[in-house]
Write a protein that holds these residues in place. Structure first.
Motif, PDB file in Angstrom:
ATOM      1  N   GLY A   1       0.822  -1.198   0.000  1.00 33.88           N
ATOM      2  CA  GLY A   1       0.000   0.000   0.000  1.00 33.88           C
ATOM      3  C   GLY A   1       0.856   1.248   0.000  1.00 33.88           C
TER       4      GLY A   1
ATOM      5  N   VAL B   1       0.973   5.403   1.537  1.00 34.02           N
ATOM      6  CA  VAL B   1       0.445   6.367   2.496  1.00 34.02           C
ATOM      7  C   VAL B   1       0.973   7.740   2.122  1.00 34.02           C
ATOM      8  CG1 VAL B   1       0.302   7.056   4.905  1.00 34.02           C
ATOM      9  CG2 VAL B   1       0.361   4.626   4.313  1.00 34.02           C
TER      10      VAL B   1
ATOM     11  N   PRO C   1      -3.520  -0.500  -2.550  1.00 34.61           N
ATOM     12  CA  PRO C   1      -4.373   0.409  -1.769  1.00 34.61           C
ATOM     13  C   PRO C   1      -3.623   1.698  -1.436  1.00 34.61           C
ATOM     14  CG  PRO C   1      -4.432  -1.814  -0.862  1.00 34.61           C
ATOM     15  CD  PRO C   1      -3.330  -1.795  -1.861  1.00 34.61           C
TER      16      PRO C   1
ATOM     17  N   LEU D   1      -3.759   5.466   0.870  1.00 33.71           N
ATOM     18  CA  LEU D   1      -4.337   6.267   1.944  1.00 33.71           C
ATOM     19  C   LEU D   1      -3.801   7.685   1.847  1.00 33.71           C
ATOM     20  CD1 LEU D   1      -5.854   6.658   4.667  1.00 33.71           C
ATOM     21  CD2 LEU D   1      -3.741   5.922   5.815  1.00 33.71           C
TER      22      LEU D   1
ATOM     23  N   THR E   1      -8.534   5.829  -0.113  1.00 38.45           N
ATOM     24  CA  THR E   1      -9.125   6.299   1.142  1.00 38.45           C
ATOM     25  C   THR E   1      -8.521   7.638   1.499  1.00 38.45           C
ATOM     26  OG1 THR E   1      -9.415   4.034   1.970  1.00 38.45           O
ATOM     27  CG2 THR E   1      -9.434   5.796   3.604  1.00 38.45           C
TER      28      THR E   1
ATOM     29  N   ASN F   1      -8.469  10.510   4.755  1.00 35.52           N
ATOM     30  CA  ASN F   1      -8.852  10.946   6.096  1.00 35.52           C
ATOM     31  C   ASN F   1      -8.385  12.383   6.264  1.00 35.52           C
ATOM     32  OD1 ASN F   1      -8.161   7.681   7.194  1.00 35.52           O
ATOM     33  ND2 ASN F   1     -10.160   8.635   7.390  1.00 35.52           N
TER      34      ASN F   1
ATOM     35  N   TYR G   1      -5.546   7.009  12.065  1.00 33.86           N
ATOM     36  CA  TYR G   1      -6.183   6.734  10.776  1.00 33.86           C
ATOM     37  C   TYR G   1      -5.432   5.641  10.018  1.00 33.86           C
ATOM     38  CZ  TYR G   1      -9.150  10.909  11.148  1.00 33.86           C
ATOM     39  OH  TYR G   1     -10.083  11.840  11.528  1.00 33.86           O
ATOM     40  N   ALA G   2      -4.100   5.701  10.048  1.00 34.18           N
ATOM     41  CA  ALA G   2      -3.305   4.690   9.345  1.00 34.18           C
ATOM     42  C   ALA G   2      -3.546   3.304   9.926  1.00 34.18           C
ATOM     43  CB  ALA G   2      -1.825   5.051   9.419  1.00 34.18           C
TER      44      ALA G   2
ATOM     45  N   TRP H   1      -6.916   2.055   8.752  1.00 34.89           N
ATOM     46  CA  TRP H   1      -6.833   1.694   7.344  1.00 34.89           C
ATOM     47  C   TRP H   1      -6.154   0.334   7.183  1.00 34.89           C
ATOM     48  CZ3 TRP H   1      -2.158   1.902   4.250  1.00 34.89           C
ATOM     49  CH2 TRP H   1      -2.373   1.767   2.875  1.00 34.89           C
TER      50      TRP H   1
ATOM     51  N   ASP I   1      -6.254  -2.111   9.213  1.00 37.39           N
ATOM     52  CA  ASP I   1      -7.192  -3.156   9.593  1.00 37.39           C
ATOM     53  C   ASP I   1      -7.943  -3.669   8.373  1.00 37.39           C
ATOM     54  OD1 ASP I   1      -6.524  -2.962  12.256  1.00 37.39           O
ATOM     55  OD2 ASP I   1      -8.166  -1.599  12.753  1.00 37.39           O
ATOM     56  N   THR I   2      -8.212  -2.773   7.430  1.00 40.14           N
ATOM     57  CA  THR I   2      -8.908  -3.149   6.199  1.00 40.14           C
ATOM     58  C   THR I   2      -7.951  -3.715   5.156  1.00 40.14           C
ATOM     59  OG1 THR I   2     -10.569  -1.426   6.551  1.00 40.14           O
ATOM     60  CG2 THR I   2     -10.350  -2.292   4.323  1.00 40.14           C
ATOM     61  N   VAL I   3      -6.818  -3.043   4.974  1.00 41.93           N
ATOM     62  CA  VAL I   3      -5.860  -3.437   3.943  1.00 41.93           C
ATOM     63  C   VAL I   3      -5.247  -4.816   4.210  1.00 41.93           C
ATOM     64  CG1 VAL I   3      -3.630  -2.882   2.898  1.00 41.93           C
ATOM     65  CG2 VAL I   3      -5.282  -1.075   3.319  1.00 41.93           C
TER      66      VAL I   3
END
Length: 220
Positions: free
Chosen positions: A123, A125, A151, A153, A178, A180, A209-210, A213, A215-217
């Motif tokens: 991912g 960030v 993904p 963020l 995503t 935030n 927030y990271a 995120w 938790d989903t990724v």
């Protein structure tokens, strides 16, 4: 304990700092700095410390221009090669999964490195992604993001003059990323303490927030 490294980039080398996770390790984030300040800037240190508290190890590094004390950023090819070399160092020195990202310019160059070098990461960030110049709304800097499958963020301040909310929201929707929004923060993470609704620091907010995120990724 923070560890120091040297990373070879072509005929030169740059410094790097690894801050391991203080809680259970979740990921390692290779984190580039912005155009105006290097890896040891207080904001970069604060991001790394907040990330460590939520299980995110960080490898910060300098781009060659900052390592050499120059004010003008490197050519994109040099910057993306530096990102790729830093990621390789992170893979050698810290457990995965591995993320790429950075503050402002560093995040933008991380995204270009994924496209230009075909980097495989879990991912990205983006901290204060510089979507456009101040007071000059545009989306050209985000055109290449469509070519990234990983993904993404975005952590962007509600007062960031380099990321108009309407434009960034549209891009995030388009690429399935995503975003935030950081309460009252500007591009450099300065906040309006009198009107800020959150009681934590902006850097703790970013880490929160990271972590959510991830938790989903990490379970996708």
């Amino acid at each position: 304990m923070m560890r120091e490294y040297r990373i070879d980039v072509g005929e030169t080398s740059v410094g790097a700092l690894l801050v391991p996770a203080r809680s259970t390790h979740r990921v390692t984030l290779t984190l580039g700095h912005g155009a105006g300040a290097g890896m040891t800037h207080t904001s970069m240190q604060a991001i790394a410390e907040a990330c460590a508290d939520v299980g995110i190890a960080t490898l910060r590094y300098n781009f060659p221009f900052k390592e050499q004390g120059r004010s003008r950023v490197d050519a994109q090819a040099v910057s993306t090669a530096t990102v790729a070399a830093a990621l390789e160092c992170a893979r050698d020195e810290s457990p995965g999964p591995h993320l790429l990202g950075g503050h402002s310019y560093g995040g933008r160059m991380a995204s270009h490195a994924v496209v230009d070098h075909g980097l495989d990461v879990a991912g990205l960030v983006f901290c204060s992604f510089p979507l456009h110049m101040p007071r000059k709304p545009a989306i050209k800097r985000a055109e290449h993001l469509d070519g990234i499958a990983a993904p993404m963020l975005f952590l962007s301040g509600t007062r960031d003059g380099m990321a108009q909310p309407e434009l960034l929201n549209d891009i995030v929707t388009r690429i399935g990323a995503t975003v935030n929004w950081l309460d009252t923060a500007d591009h450099g993470y300065k906040v309006l303490k009198r009107t800020r609704e959150r009681s934590d620091s902006v850097f703790e907010e970013m880490a929160h927030y990271a972590s959510g995120w991830l938790d989903t990724v990490l379970t996708a």
